[in-house]
Design a protein around this motif. Structure first.
Motif, PDB file in Angstrom:
ATOM      1  N   GLN A  29       0.818  -1.202   0.000  1.00  0.00           N
ATOM      2  CA  GLN A  29       0.000   0.000   0.000  1.00  0.00           C
ATOM      3  C   GLN A  29       0.857   1.260   0.000  1.00  0.00           C
ATOM      4  N   MET A  30       0.330   2.296  -0.625  1.00  0.00           N
ATOM      5  CA  MET A  30       0.965   3.600  -0.602  1.00  0.00           C
ATOM      6  C   MET A  30       0.953   4.155   0.822  1.00  0.00           C
ATOM      7  N   ALA A  31       2.061   4.714   1.252  1.00  0.00           N
ATOM      8  CA  ALA A  31       2.134   5.303   2.591  1.00  0.00           C
ATOM      9  C   ALA A  31       1.201   6.497   2.694  1.00  0.00           C
ATOM     10  N   PRO A  32       0.611   6.727   3.873  1.00  0.00           N
ATOM     11  CA  PRO A  32      -0.254   7.902   4.044  1.00  0.00           C
ATOM     12  C   PRO A  32       0.570   9.186   3.936  1.00  0.00           C
ATOM     13  N   LEU A  33      -0.108  10.268   3.616  1.00  0.00           N
ATOM     14  CA  LEU A  33       0.563  11.553   3.511  1.00  0.00           C
ATOM     15  C   LEU A  33       1.115  11.955   4.880  1.00  0.00           C
ATOM     16  N   PRO A  34       2.415  12.235   4.959  1.00  0.00           N
ATOM     17  CA  PRO A  34       2.967  12.639   6.259  1.00  0.00           C
ATOM     18  C   PRO A  34       2.471  14.014   6.675  1.00  0.00           C
ATOM     19  N   GLU A  35       2.328  14.207   7.964  1.00  0.00           N
ATOM     20  CA  GLU A  35       1.959  15.514   8.486  1.00  0.00           C
ATOM     21  C   GLU A  35       3.223  16.335   8.671  1.00  0.00           C
ATOM     22  N   VAL A  36       3.269  17.466   8.015  1.00  0.00           N
ATOM     23  CA  VAL A  36       4.467  18.307   8.028  1.00  0.00           C
ATOM     24  C   VAL A  36       4.081  19.731   8.401  1.00  0.00           C
ATOM     25  N   GLU A  37       4.775  20.308   9.360  1.00  0.00           N
ATOM     26  CA  GLU A  37       4.613  21.719   9.687  1.00  0.00           C
ATOM     27  C   GLU A  37       5.594  22.505   8.825  1.00  0.00           C
ATOM     28  N   SER A  38       5.077  23.143   7.791  1.00  0.00           N
ATOM     29  CA  SER A  38       5.924  23.788   6.798  1.00  0.00           C
ATOM     30  C   SER A  38       6.636  25.009   7.370  1.00  0.00           C
ATOM     31  N   ALA A  39       7.939  25.083   7.103  1.00  0.00           N
ATOM     32  CA  ALA A  39       8.738  26.221   7.559  1.00  0.00           C
ATOM     33  C   ALA A  39       8.559  27.430   6.650  1.00  0.00           C
ATOM     34  N   PHE A  40       8.003  27.221   5.454  1.00  0.00           N
ATOM     35  CA  PHE A  40       7.774  28.316   4.525  1.00  0.00           C
ATOM     36  C   PHE A  40       6.667  27.896   3.553  1.00  0.00           C
ATOM     37  N   THR A  41       6.111  28.866   2.853  1.00  0.00           N
ATOM     38  CA  THR A  41       5.068  28.600   1.859  1.00  0.00           C
ATOM     39  C   THR A  41       5.427  29.322   0.565  1.00  0.00           C
ATOM     40  N   PRO A  42       5.790  28.582  -0.492  1.00  0.00           N
ATOM     41  CA  PRO A  42       6.079  29.231  -1.778  1.00  0.00           C
ATOM     42  C   PRO A  42       4.840  29.935  -2.321  1.00  0.00           C
ATOM     43  N   THR A  43       5.064  30.984  -3.110  1.00  0.00           N
ATOM     44  CA  THR A  43       3.970  31.741  -3.697  1.00  0.00           C
ATOM     45  C   THR A  43       3.895  31.502  -5.198  1.00  0.00           C
ATOM     46  N   GLN A  44       2.698  31.581  -5.742  1.00  0.00           N
ATOM     47  CA  GLN A  44       2.490  31.337  -7.171  1.00  0.00           C
ATOM     48  C   GLN A  44       2.599  32.635  -7.956  1.00  0.00           C
ATOM     49  N   SER A  45       3.455  32.638  -8.997  1.00  0.00           N
ATOM     50  CA  SER A  45       3.605  33.805  -9.864  1.00  0.00           C
ATOM     51  C   SER A  45       2.570  33.781 -10.981  1.00  0.00           C
ATOM     52  N   TRP A  46       2.386  32.619 -11.599  1.00  0.00           N
ATOM     53  CA  TRP A  46       1.379  32.467 -12.641  1.00  0.00           C
ATOM     54  C   TRP A  46       1.086  30.995 -12.859  1.00  0.00           C
ATOM     55  N   SER A  47       0.005  30.731 -13.590  1.00  0.00           N
ATOM     56  CA  SER A  47      -0.335  29.359 -13.936  1.00  0.00           C
ATOM     57  C   SER A  47      -0.748  29.310 -15.401  1.00  0.00           C
ATOM     58  N   SER A  48      -0.595  28.128 -15.993  1.00  0.00           N
ATOM     59  CA  SER A  48      -0.956  27.918 -17.384  1.00  0.00           C
ATOM     60  C   SER A  48      -1.292  26.441 -17.547  1.00  0.00           C
ATOM     61  N   SER A  49      -1.398  25.985 -18.788  1.00  0.00           N
ATOM     62  CA  SER A  49      -1.654  24.570 -19.035  1.00  0.00           C
ATOM     63  C   SER A  49      -1.189  24.215 -20.434  1.00  0.00           C
ATOM     64  N   VAL A  50      -0.994  22.916 -20.658  1.00  0.00           N
ATOM     65  CA  VAL A  50      -0.648  22.428 -21.992  1.00  0.00           C
ATOM     66  C   VAL A  50      -1.456  21.157 -22.254  1.00  0.00           C
ATOM     67  N   GLY A  51      -2.530  21.293 -23.028  1.00  0.00           N
ATOM     68  CA  GLY A  51      -3.369  20.152 -23.383  1.00  0.00           C
ATOM     69  C   GLY A  51      -3.822  19.357 -22.185  1.00  0.00           C
ATOM     70  N   ASP A  52      -3.718  18.034 -22.307  1.00  0.00           N
ATOM     71  CA  ASP A  52      -4.099  17.124 -21.231  1.00  0.00           C
ATOM     72  C   ASP A  52      -2.888  16.548 -20.512  1.00  0.00           C
ATOM     73  N   GLY A  53      -1.714  17.137 -20.726  1.00  0.00           N
ATOM     74  CA  GLY A  53      -0.520  16.646 -20.060  1.00  0.00           C
ATOM     75  C   GLY A  53      -0.161  15.243 -20.503  1.00  0.00           C
TER      76      GLY A  53
END
Length: 385
Positions: A29-53
């Motif tokens: 089985q896939m391991a559960p998502l670990p609980e992490v207290e993030s030391a920082f949070t990156p910010t989003q500059s922009w988003s886009s897309s390309v077809g269906d990946g």
């Protein structure tokens, strides 16, 4: 028999199929998502897309940066050039003809061109400025990994065990070098790398090879692993991860094989350590970072091969290849999370959620941030705080 990735049997994520074989690891089985207290949070500059990946298909279709643009593509055949500051579209090219282009190997940039390989046994060259087709040439097998471009040649490692060099200007074949391909192999191939007139690549028969770049003359072969075990799956020995050149050493890792440090001048192993992986890895400073076949994140001393630390918390989460961003080790997983680790301890530092469709390729490091591409073709430019 169709190529497979062994982890797909365990976690039921379709990156390939295995016909006529069973495994006691089906219940892993896939391991559960670990609980992490993030030391920082990156910010989003922009988003886009390309077809269906790339959807659920196996792919190493990573984005690329160069010529003042970011280049992205989807599996069907849509290629885009984006403005790195805004994400605005500069040009797009649809390579789909009567059938999907099935792009999988790329993207490489050089000589004013964008080079991409496909599962349709083609290498395609586009003009970087306009996106217009320069040439489209057949090769001896699927191109599942990034082409190498050097000394006027485009070199691809195909699924039929053929290393083939094409003229970068015309696409015409210049030379090719074949090797034996076992009946059962992994879904994937090693990208070739080059230095000082030599080209180096991994083979499906468990060997690392070196040849002259200008004519394909073989220089040496070094076994990375040898078949062992009772079943065909246990005896898989592919070298699918891209070799890494650092200083006078060449590093390679094989599935059911070893992590090896090789002297470039002699082709002889300086050390070997028992690690199994089919995922690309990174050498940063004096450390090697890899993802083993259980999705454990491992750090090894590059000089001696001594294991330094292991983080097994992300077991069987189908991790992407690792990369280093702002001094942190970063891996993506099949649920769309980026995990940030301390390079010297392996401890979690931060955790970042994207759209949930999964991250199959490592983030692209940019001068002012990094680019994340998800399986469904969504693209995010992020910046560190």
């Amino acid at each position: 028999m169709q190529k497979v990735l062994k982890q797909a049997i365990s976690v039921a994520l379709a990156v390939g199929l295995l016909a006529g074989c069973a495994s006691e690891e089906d219940n892993i089985q896939m391991a559960p998502l670990p609980e992490v207290e993030s030391a920082f949070t990156p910010t989003q500059s922009w988003s886009s897309s390309v077809g269906d990946g790339i959807s659920h298909f196996f792919s190493k279709l990573t984005p690329a940066q160069g010529y003042g643009k970011i280049f992205v593509a989807d599996r069907v055949g849509l290629v885009k050039a984006l403005d790195p500051e805004t994400g605005d579209l500069i040009w797009e090219k649809d390579l789909e003809t009567d059938i999907p282009a099935r792009l999988a190997g790329g993207i490489s940039l050089s000589y004013g061109k964008v080079f991409i390989g496909s599962e349709n046994a083609e290498v395609i060259a586009l003009d970087e400025e306009t996106g217009e087709l320069v040439w489209r040439h057949p090769v001896e097998g699927e191109v599942l990994s990034k082409p190498l471009v050097d000394e006027g040649l485009v070199v691809v490692n195909t699924s039929r065990g053929v290393l083939q060099a094409l003229d970068a200007e015309t696409g015409q074949s210049r030379w090719q070098l074949g090797s034996e391909v076992p009946t059962l192999t992994l879904r994937g191939d090693s990208s070739p790398v080059s230095i000082s007139g030599g080209v180096f690549w991994g083979m499906a028969n468990g060997r690392l090879a070196g040849a002259l770049l200008n004519n394909g003359q073989m220089l040496w072969q070094q076994p990375i692993g040898s078949p062992k075990g009772a079943t065909e799956i246990d005896r898989l020995i592919d070298v699918d991860a891209t070799p890494v050149i650092s200083g006078e050493r060449l590093y390679a890792v094989g599935y059911n094989g070893n992590l090896v440090s090789i002297d470039l001048r002699t082709g002889q192993a300086a050390w070997k350590r028992n690690f199994s992986s089919a995922t690309d890895f990174v050498v940063d400073g004096s450390q090697v970072y890899l993802i083993n076949d259980q999705d454990h994140v491992v750090a090894v001393d590059a000089r001696s091969g001594t294991p330094l630390w292991t983080n097994n918390t992300l077991e069987y989460r189908l991790l992407s290849a690792p990369t280093v961003i702002n001094g942190y080790l970063v891996v993506g997983d099949s649920e769309g999370y980026l995990h940030w680790l301390d390079r010297y301890t392996g401890d979690f530092v931060a955790q970042q959620k994207t759209d949930g469709s999964g991250i199959a390729v490592p983030p692209l490091v940019l001068p002012d941030g990094y680019l994340v591409m998800t399986r469904d073709g969504r693209i995010y430019k992020m910046q560190m705080p």
